[in-house]
Design an enzyme around this catalytic site. Structure first.
Site, short mmCIF file in Angstrom:
data_model
loop_
_atom_site.label_atom_id
_atom_site.label_comp_id
_atom_site.label_asym_id
_atom_site.label_seq_id
_atom_site.Cartn_x
_atom_site.Cartn_y
_atom_site.Cartn_z
N CYS A 131 47.65 42.60 22.72
CA CYS A 131 48.36 43.53 21.82
C CYS A 131 47.45 44.62 21.27
O CYS A 131 47.83 45.80 21.22
CB CYS A 131 48.96 42.74 20.65
SG CYS A 131 47.84 41.52 19.95
N ARG A 238 41.46 39.78 11.15
CA ARG A 238 42.80 39.30 10.80
C ARG A 238 43.07 39.65 9.34
O ARG A 238 42.20 39.41 8.48
CB ARG A 238 42.87 37.79 11.01
CG ARG A 238 44.25 37.23 10.92
CD ARG A 238 45.14 37.59 12.07
NE ARG A 238 44.83 36.84 13.27
CZ ARG A 238 45.33 37.12 14.47
NH1 ARG A 238 46.15 38.14 14.64
NH2 ARG A 238 45.00 36.40 15.51
N HIS A 245 49.83 45.70 13.84
CA HIS A 245 48.37 45.79 13.87
C HIS A 245 47.95 47.23 13.55
O HIS A 245 48.54 48.19 14.06
CB HIS A 245 47.84 45.47 15.27
CG HIS A 245 47.91 44.02 15.67
ND1 HIS A 245 48.34 43.01 14.84
CD2 HIS A 245 47.58 43.41 16.85
CE1 HIS A 245 48.27 41.84 15.48
NE2 HIS A 245 47.83 42.07 16.70
C1 2RA Z 1 46.23 38.21 18.15
N1 2RA Z 1 45.59 39.34 20.15
O1 2RA Z 1 46.60 39.15 17.43
C2 2RA Z 1 46.29 38.26 19.63
C3 2RA Z 1 47.69 38.16 20.12
N2 2RA Z 1 47.82 38.49 21.48
O2 2RA Z 1 45.78 37.18 17.74
#
Ligand code: 2RA
Length: 341
Positions: A131, A238, A245
């Site tokens: 992604c 994260r 994102h």
């Molecule tokens: C994530 N890249 O965001 C991964 C999902 N494909 O953890």
């Protein structure tokens, strides 16, 4: 004539989104089958507003007669079932990391390298990129065409939905637990540290050089899709956001570029929406891009510390353009240009 489609991993975040996008875009399907592991067999799952599918068992499913498989289970599951489905004559479009670096498997973002789809004949498999890579290369492609990119430095702000439904639940439960002073908020399973009210500079496993696999994927996948000469370094983080994102991107070009031309090239590029008003609310955040198809570019400006470099902010819905939508778009090109509609 319509196609027989199978969706593997149909109960997951991405699988459910694939089913809805197939319905939304009126994909020319005569039949859609939802597949998952044996523990989900019999579960009912919706496809768009009108259809409900009963989940069937991936382990025992016979793929003969299936034209296209849209797949988003775990990498180990894909490694086992995708060759089986391809041997039965289906073309598998796979969302996992398992096949992405295989030289005989094309890695495709339709706005960037649609011609690569032709390589599906080698193994009957096409890989969907990660992604964080997809939204980046959609934004980089018009800039690369304009002034040849030499180097990219990117920091990501990745939502928890990239980690699956359990990861979303973990953010929700921790947040609620902290507000309610409930010790259950300490529950930590998907993430290595508390994600509520925090940010974690760690996605996927650590590699020998200290980078994480998510950071490595962004580098190798960008090279495979766009240009092996592009140097890329990433820090993947994260953040406590459910969907969408964000990426802060610094791009260095080989040749001088004009900021207005870069803006125009991005405005004209397929899949890109430039929202950049240099004022309050004049940029896009993950909350606003959730449920949308575009890759949004904001905060475009020359980098004053370096010749021929610019900064930008790129956001997109990681479950749609970052996964399910890109998969369905690949299927659309495959159906129209290769399989015969
Ligand atoms: C994530 N890249 O965001 C991964 C999902 N494909 O953890």
């Amino acid at each position: 004539m319509g196609y027989k489609i199978a969706v593997v991993g149909a109960t997951g975040n991405v699988g459910r989104e694939i089913l809805n996008i197939l319905a939304e875009r009126n994909f020319p399907a005569d039949e859609v089958v939802a597949l998952a592991s044996s523990r989900s067999v019999g579960r009912e799952i919706s496809m768009g507003e009108d259809d409900v599918l009963k989940v069937q068992d991936l382990a025992t499913f016979d793929f003969s007669g299936t034209d296209i498989v849209l797949s988003s289970p775990g990498a180990k599951v894909s490694a086992e079932f995708a060759p089986r489905a391809a041997a039965a004559g289906a073309v598998v479009i796979d969302n996992t990391s398992h096949f992405r670096t295989d030289p005989d498997v094309p890695l495709v973002v339709p706005e960037v390298n649609p011609g690569a789809i032709a390589g599906y004949t080698k193994k009957g498999i096409i890989a969907n990129p990660n992604c964080s890579t997809i939204q980046l290369v959609v934004a980089l492609k018009p800039l690369h065409d304009l002034a040849r990119i030499r180097r990219v430095v990117v920091a990501t702000y990745q939502s928890v939905s990239g980690g699956g439904k359990d990861a979303m639940d973990e953010l929700f439960n921790q947040t609620r637990g902290i507000y309610m002073n409930d010790p259950a908020h300490k529950h930590q399973n998907k993430f290595t540290k508390q994600i509520a009210f925090n940010v974690i500079p760690h996605i996927d496993i650590f590699m020998d050089d200290g980078a994480t696999k998510e950071e490595w994927k962004m580098m190798v996948e960008t090279k495979k899709i766009l240009d092996p000469k592009i140097k890329l370094t990433a820090t993947c983080v994260r953040v406590p956001v459910f969907v969408g994102h964000g990426e802060a991107v610094n791009v260095e070009f080989e040749t001088p570029f004009d900021e207005d031309q870069a803006r125009e090239a991005l405005r004209a590029a397929p899949g890109v929406s430039v929202i950049d008003h240099r004022a309050d609310e004049g940029y896009v955040t993950p909350v606003e891009c959730a449920g949308e198809d575009a890759v949004y570019v904001s905060r475009l400006r020359a980098d004053p510390t370096m010749d021929n470099a610019l900064n930008m902010w790129v956001v997109s819905d990681n479950l749609r353009k970052g996964a399910a939508l890109n998969t369905v778009q690949i299927a659309e090109v495959l159906a129209a240009d290769y399989l015969g509609a």
